[in-house]
Design an enzyme around this catalytic site. Sequence first.
Site, PDB file in Angstrom:
ATOM      1  N   GLY A 130       0.726  -1.182   0.227  1.00 30.34           N
ATOM      2  CA  GLY A 130      -0.058  -0.171  -0.216  1.00 30.34           C
ATOM      3  C   GLY A 130       1.011   1.089   0.060  1.00 30.34           C
ATOM      4  O   GLY A 130       0.438   2.272   0.505  1.00 30.34           O
ATOM      5  N   SER A 195      -0.016   0.537  -9.735  1.00 30.72           N
ATOM      6  CA  SER A 195      -0.201  -0.107  -8.741  1.00 30.72           C
ATOM      7  C   SER A 195      -1.677  -0.702  -8.124  1.00 30.72           C
ATOM      8  O   SER A 195      -2.336   0.142  -8.121  1.00 30.72           O
ATOM      9  CB  SER A 195       0.507   0.363  -7.479  1.00 30.72           C
ATOM     10  OG  SER A 195       0.433  -0.289  -6.089  1.00 30.72           O
ATOM     11  N   LYS A 230       4.680   4.182 -15.765  1.00 34.13           N
ATOM     12  CA  LYS A 230       4.655   2.977 -15.337  1.00 34.13           C
ATOM     13  C   LYS A 230       3.379   2.013 -15.707  1.00 34.13           C
ATOM     14  O   LYS A 230       2.405   2.566 -14.826  1.00 34.13           O
ATOM     15  CB  LYS A 230       5.437   2.539 -14.169  1.00 34.13           C
ATOM     16  CG  LYS A 230       5.707   1.088 -13.846  1.00 34.13           C
ATOM     17  CD  LYS A 230       6.405   0.802 -12.556  1.00 34.13           C
ATOM     18  CE  LYS A 230       6.624  -0.561 -12.452  1.00 34.13           C
ATOM     19  NZ  LYS A 230       7.607  -0.795 -11.067  1.00 34.13           N
TER      20      LYS A 230
END
Length: 377
Positions: A130, A195, A230
């Site tokens: 996280g 992410s 990314k």
Amino acid sequence: MFNLLKPFYPLVLTAAKSNPEGAHLQLLNTLNTLERTHHTRGGNWLLSQLDQSFCVDDSRLKQTLWGLTFNNPVGLAAGCDKEGIAAGIWSHLGFGFAELGAVTLHPQPGNPRPRLFRLPHDKAVLNRLGANNQGAEIMAQTLAEIWQRSPRNIPIGINLCKSKITPLDEAAQDYVGSFSYLENQADYFVVNVSSPNTPGLRSLQEGEQLNSILQALQAANQHQKPLFVKISPDLEEEAILTIIELAQTHCLAGIIATNTTIKRDRLTTQILPETGNKIQEEAGGISGLPIRDRSTEIIGFIYQKTQGKLPIIGVGGIFTPDDAWNKIIAGASLLQLYTGWIYQGPWIIPDIVRGLGDKLKQLGLSHISQAVGINHK
């Protein structure tokens, strides 16, 4: 000296299995202590031993990209050194460059523990950390102190992530805030919108939202630091094409492919021993061998669609020289790894660097740049 320890590394992995996050933090603190004491006789001697064990000099692998010199194409992926506390040491472990973070504008504790799990049967890691970090301002202070003590002798990147408390419609300001603190402490920056461990973050890969983030960052990028995005391995081709178009519109330095996956279909592990739950029920991203082929496939797709004009940093499932080589010939100019480094230890870096040199010799190539995207030529 350190090569003598290689046979014992599996014992270290076994000992650290019960608390992989704690073991990793202990390693980073050890590296930080070494950096702080490098000017002493003992510290200087240890660094020289690291250099002898892990650094390989091969002029065929040296590249200059975006005005930065990479002694070899093998870099440290984001996620390993979140706070940048070992930034002055990675060059002594053989890396050609290192990416720090992910860092957020606001400090955040991350998700509840346990949140990091090794899946040894899959050579993978499940992580739902996280983006735990002390925030961009503290990282900037940490790095400024390190650069006063140690030379920045490899390119350093910083991976920027949105703070969990920041609403999605304020993401652009959040990224710019982090960048403003850190602009002078690194050589390139990465927009992390992929992410799976920050709620809603992956939605920022969509065209309109990513456009506003990149526009704001480039407006703040007065010194024209190389900027990357990314991406996730779970994107469909249409979404990747949209990101390619935005990368070109906003003059990004390149794309990093890829982050972790939320898919579980390539895993042999079915039950997570630490929790007793089915792996499909466990939140988090999977890194390592299960994403190797998908990340290489995406690298090839980007290279073909851009005709090799948009540089790619390839990451995901690199364990061997062949894994590294396959990403380069698919279209990656540079590589990153982290999970392979965990499983095989620091010796993986010189092994891969030497292996890439061997590949060049086998094909009669004089420089690594000649191999980039050779699958498509």
